[in-house]
Design a protein around this motif. Structure first.
Motif, PDB file in Angstrom:
ATOM      1  N   ASN A  55       0.851  -1.179   0.000  1.00 62.19           N
ATOM      2  CA  ASN A  55       0.000   0.000   0.000  1.00 62.19           C
ATOM      3  C   ASN A  55       0.893   1.237   0.000  1.00 62.19           C
ATOM      4  O   ASN A  55       1.914   1.257   0.701  1.00 62.19           O
ATOM      5  CB  ASN A  55      -0.904  -0.025   1.245  1.00 62.19           C
ATOM      6  CG  ASN A  55      -1.997   1.015   1.192  1.00 62.19           C
ATOM      7  OD1 ASN A  55      -1.725   2.209   1.180  1.00 62.19           O
ATOM      8  ND2 ASN A  55      -3.233   0.566   1.172  1.00 62.19           N
ATOM      9  N   GLY A  57       0.402   4.119   1.371  1.00 66.21           N
ATOM     10  CA  GLY A  57       0.370   4.844   2.637  1.00 66.21           C
ATOM     11  C   GLY A  57       1.509   4.468   3.571  1.00 66.21           C
ATOM     12  O   GLY A  57       2.301   5.330   3.980  1.00 66.21           O
ATOM     13  N   PRO A  58       1.636   3.175   3.930  1.00 70.66           N
ATOM     14  CA  PRO A  58       2.779   2.768   4.764  1.00 70.66           C
ATOM     15  C   PRO A  58       4.128   3.034   4.102  1.00 70.66           C
ATOM     16  O   PRO A  58       5.105   3.343   4.785  1.00 70.66           O
ATOM     17  CB  PRO A  58       2.544   1.266   4.969  1.00 70.66           C
ATOM     18  CG  PRO A  58       1.090   1.070   4.768  1.00 70.66           C
ATOM     19  CD  PRO A  58       0.687   2.071   3.731  1.00 70.66           C
ATOM     20  N   GLY A  61       4.903   6.546   4.744  1.00 69.93           N
ATOM     21  CA  GLY A  61       5.266   6.683   6.153  1.00 69.93           C
ATOM     22  C   GLY A  61       6.676   6.207   6.431  1.00 69.93           C
ATOM     23  O   GLY A  61       7.408   6.811   7.224  1.00 69.93           O
ATOM     24  N   GLY A 102       0.202  10.114   0.792  1.00 69.00           N
ATOM     25  CA  GLY A 102       0.214   9.675   2.192  1.00 69.00           C
ATOM     26  C   GLY A 102       0.254  10.866   3.129  1.00 69.00           C
ATOM     27  O   GLY A 102       1.332  11.347   3.492  1.00 69.00           O
ATOM     28  N   THR A 104      -0.448  11.245   6.297  1.00 65.60           N
ATOM     29  CA  THR A 104       0.224  11.024   7.584  1.00 65.60           C
ATOM     30  C   THR A 104       1.737  11.059   7.403  1.00 65.60           C
ATOM     31  O   THR A 104       2.458  11.620   8.235  1.00 65.60           O
ATOM     32  CB  THR A 104      -0.204   9.669   8.180  1.00 65.60           C
ATOM     33  OG1 THR A 104      -1.625   9.612   8.237  1.00 65.60           O
ATOM     34  CG2 THR A 104       0.371   9.497   9.569  1.00 65.60           C
ATOM     35  N   ARG A 163     -11.000   6.531   8.676  1.00 64.59           N
ATOM     36  CA  ARG A 163     -10.052   6.473   9.797  1.00 64.59           C
ATOM     37  C   ARG A 163     -10.731   6.895  11.101  1.00 64.59           C
ATOM     38  O   ARG A 163     -10.561   6.257  12.145  1.00 64.59           O
ATOM     39  CB  ARG A 163      -8.860   7.399   9.531  1.00 64.59           C
ATOM     40  CG  ARG A 163      -8.050   7.043   8.308  1.00 64.59           C
ATOM     41  CD  ARG A 163      -7.158   5.830   8.522  1.00 64.59           C
ATOM     42  NE  ARG A 163      -6.551   5.407   7.271  1.00 64.59           N
ATOM     43  CZ  ARG A 163      -5.390   5.857   6.816  1.00 64.59           C
ATOM     44  NH1 ARG A 163      -4.721   6.766   7.505  1.00 64.59           N
ATOM     45  NH2 ARG A 163      -4.903   5.413   5.676  1.00 64.59           N
ATOM     46  N   PHE A 218      -5.804   1.026  12.235  1.00 62.09           N
ATOM     47  CA  PHE A 218      -5.239   2.216  11.587  1.00 62.09           C
ATOM     48  C   PHE A 218      -4.780   3.240  12.621  1.00 62.09           C
ATOM     49  O   PHE A 218      -4.827   4.437  12.400  1.00 62.09           O
ATOM     50  CB  PHE A 218      -6.239   2.850  10.613  1.00 62.09           C
ATOM     51  CG  PHE A 218      -6.219   2.212   9.261  1.00 62.09           C
ATOM     52  CD1 PHE A 218      -5.451   2.728   8.232  1.00 62.09           C
ATOM     53  CD2 PHE A 218      -6.965   1.066   9.015  1.00 62.09           C
ATOM     54  CE1 PHE A 218      -5.428   2.127   6.982  1.00 62.09           C
ATOM     55  CE2 PHE A 218      -6.943   0.454   7.768  1.00 62.09           C
ATOM     56  CZ  PHE A 218      -6.172   0.988   6.749  1.00 62.09           C
ATOM     57  N   ASN A 219      -4.350   2.747  13.745  1.00 66.49           N
ATOM     58  CA  ASN A 219      -3.763   3.541  14.810  1.00 66.49           C
ATOM     59  C   ASN A 219      -3.031   2.547  15.699  1.00 66.49           C
ATOM     60  O   ASN A 219      -3.668   1.747  16.386  1.00 66.49           O
ATOM     61  CB  ASN A 219      -4.839   4.298  15.597  1.00 66.49           C
ATOM     62  CG  ASN A 219      -4.261   5.190  16.683  1.00 66.49           C
ATOM     63  OD1 ASN A 219      -3.469   4.741  17.504  1.00 66.49           O
ATOM     64  ND2 ASN A 219      -4.675   6.440  16.694  1.00 66.49           N
ATOM     65  N   VAL A 265       3.345   8.601  12.479  1.00 65.74           N
ATOM     66  CA  VAL A 265       2.863   7.570  11.556  1.00 65.74           C
ATOM     67  C   VAL A 265       1.975   6.570  12.294  1.00 65.74           C
ATOM     68  O   VAL A 265       0.961   6.104  11.754  1.00 65.74           O
ATOM     69  CB  VAL A 265       4.052   6.854  10.881  1.00 65.74           C
ATOM     70  CG1 VAL A 265       3.582   5.609  10.124  1.00 65.74           C
ATOM     71  CG2 VAL A 265       4.760   7.798   9.918  1.00 65.74           C
ATOM     72  N   SER A 269      -1.804   4.896  10.913  1.00 65.77           N
ATOM     73  CA  SER A 269      -1.382   3.821  10.027  1.00 65.77           C
ATOM     74  C   SER A 269      -1.125   2.564  10.852  1.00 65.77           C
ATOM     75  O   SER A 269      -1.487   2.498  12.023  1.00 65.77           O
ATOM     76  CB  SER A 269      -0.126   4.240   9.241  1.00 65.77           C
ATOM     77  OG  SER A 269       0.149   3.309   8.213  1.00 65.77           O
ATOM     78  N   TYR A 270      -0.494   1.583  10.249  1.00 68.95           N
ATOM     79  CA  TYR A 270      -0.266   0.300  10.921  1.00 68.95           C
ATOM     80  C   TYR A 270       1.161  -0.186  10.656  1.00 68.95           C
ATOM     81  O   TYR A 270       1.385  -1.271  10.102  1.00 68.95           O
ATOM     82  CB  TYR A 270      -1.293  -0.742  10.455  1.00 68.95           C
ATOM     83  CG  TYR A 270      -1.595  -0.704   8.972  1.00 68.95           C
ATOM     84  CD1 TYR A 270      -0.990  -1.590   8.093  1.00 68.95           C
ATOM     85  CD2 TYR A 270      -2.494   0.219   8.453  1.00 68.95           C
ATOM     86  CE1 TYR A 270      -1.253  -1.564   6.739  1.00 68.95           C
ATOM     87  CE2 TYR A 270      -2.771   0.266   7.084  1.00 68.95           C
ATOM     88  CZ  TYR A 270      -2.153  -0.633   6.242  1.00 68.95           C
ATOM     89  OH  TYR A 270      -2.420  -0.597   4.893  1.00 68.95           O
TER      90      TYR A 270
END
Length: 465
Positions: A55, A57-58, A61, A102, A104, A163, A218-219, A265, A269-270
């Motif tokens: 993904n 997003g990560p 991050g 992304g 974050t 989220r 997601f946190n 992050v 995110s995770y």
């Protein structure tokens, strides 16, 4: 040949670890560019660039967390090769990150690099004096922050709302087991139960349109709280706070900036699900421990004992990160589902339900509830089947399939409920289908045919009267 003292050895180890981490960041950036230009495929067919992640997003991050280390390497100029590698990474990552969307990661990168810049050459004092002399700039900065937050939300509003919803139900999942937690592998199941409770209490919620089958909170703070209770959350907060504090006190500005970026992050995110992040945090823990200077402050005997305890906790945490198999949860839920399906095919419905119920504790997927409902229906336990179909609808209100199964139950001769069918059919017609497919079209067609048959039957009964 002069022998190096302990301080010099530590300094060289820190430089080498920093170089390795930044060099790996360069490698990750190159992977992203190769994906962008079609040289290699991305890790997800829905996105053109994901790095070694699945993904963007990560991935964004991760690039953001390394950026403060690279900025510090460039600003401090402690080692030429480190400085040049830092420049290469900054150029590659800063050009890549806007493409990843992304938000974050962007915030984390700005915060981490800003910390490094403020720590260098007393820039914090200069900035403080600047704002004290120009009060209007404080107002302008505050307005700019509000505008940027609004733009971040408008950039991907559905994602932002999703989220927020996950955090709401994540807190509920945590409060079900606030002290003991449910275990790392059962977080998704706990979130799924909380989501079902939420929509059962709020059937008309605006979040129904953005809800899915979440695998993570997601946190990462909530994820650990749900998994290990308040103690797990507190330990994680202590480790991150200690990492920021001790690396900052030891003038490891790049390390402290990376801790700050990682902490941000974790908010949306995770990261702990990925081996890349876990190795990175291990490196931060090692650099914090090696670079810690006992003489940088008079802690006293009790203070030093606390410091050493926290550092030992960080080492244990680092070891836990490396030894965790974060993929087991999905494998377990699939295993339970596959076994349940096999038992269902040979008519062992009770045994199949036991597998599905156990699998539900590892997954938020409502298909487990659908399959239990189908088994109950096949065993003639229609009220229980209705209950599980309704639970599936509550868990994911935007799905057509559980409504289709429930409508067929209401239309069946053994549990014929024309009024319930009619209400459900009207709800189904109002349902916004996110992704159309031949299967969805077939279900909609069959529901229309059932409705026509029931209406004809009711008209026929009325005419006889």
């Amino acid at each position: 040949m002069r022998r190096l003292d302990t301080t010099e050895i530590k300094r060289y180890i820190l430089l080498i670890i920093t170089l390795v981490v930044i060099a790996y960041g360069v490698y990750e950036s190159v992977i992203g560019y190769m994906q962008l230009f079609g040289v290699i495929p991305s890790g997800n067919s829905r996105f053109p660039v994901t790095g070694s992640f699945f993904n963007p997003g990560p991935y964004c991050g991760f690039l953001a967390c390394i950026l403060p280390l690279a900025a510090d390497a460039v600003i401090s100029r402690r080692w030429k090769i480190l400085e040049y590698t830092g420049w290469i990474y900054i150029i590659l990552s800063v050009a890549m990150m806007p493409l990843l969307m992304g938000r974050t990661g962007w915030v984390a990168a700005v915060a981490g690099v800003m910390f490094v810049w403020l720590r260098e050459n007393d820039n914090l004092l200069k900035l403080k004096n600047f704002f004290l002399q120009r009060r209007s700039w404080v107002i302008a900065l505050s307005v700019a922050i509000v505008v940027f937050i609004s733009l971040f939300y408008l950039l991907k509003p559905a994602s932002a709302s999703g989220r927020v919803f996950l955090w709401i139900i994540g807190v509920d999942a945590w409060l079900e087991h606030p002290w003991t937690g449910v275990g790392w592998e059962k977080v998704a199941g706990a979130i799924g139960l909380a989501q079902g409770r939420y929509f059962a209490a709020h059937p008309d919620s605006v979040f129904a349109a953005v809800a899915g089958g979440p695998e993570y909170a997601f946190n990462e703070y909530l994820q650990l709280a749900i998994a290990f209770g308040a103690g797990g959350l507190l330990s994680f907060l202590i480790i991150i706070s200690a990492g920021i504090y001790f690396s900052s006190k030891s003038r490891l500005n790049g390390v402290a900036g990376s801790w700050i970026a990682f902490a941000i992050v974790c908010m949306a995110s995770y990261p702990l699900q990925f081996a890349e992040f876990r190795w990175f945090i291990v490196a931060l823990c090692v650099m914090t421990v090696i670079g810690f200077k006992e003489g940088s402050r008079n802690y006293g005997s009790l203070g030093m004992a606390s410091v050493k305890g926290i550092l030992c906790m960080s080492i244990v945490f680092a070891g836990w990160l490396l030894t965790r198999d974060m993929t087991r949860t999905n494998d377990k839920s699939r295993d339970y589902f596959d076994v349940g399906q096999s038992l269902r095919r040979i008519g062992k419905f009770d045994e199949a339900n036991k597998e599905f119920i156990e699998g539900m504790s590892y997954s938020s997927d409502p298909m487990f509830l659908n399959m239990i409902g189908r088994n109950m229906q096949d065993m003639g336990r229609y009220e229980e089947a209705e209950k599980y179909y309704l639970r599936s609808i509550d868990r994911l209100p935007s799905r057509l399939y559980p409504r289709y199964l429930l409508a067929k139950l209401y239309a069946s001769p053994a549990y014929f409920s024309p009024d319930k069918f009619r209400r459900l059919y009207e709800e189904t017609n109002k349902l916004e289908i996110k992704v159309s497919s031949p299967a969805v079209s077939d279900m909609q067609k069959e529901l229309r045919q059932l409705n026509d048959s029931i209406q004809c039957l009711r008209l026929g009964l009325k005419s006889k009267r």
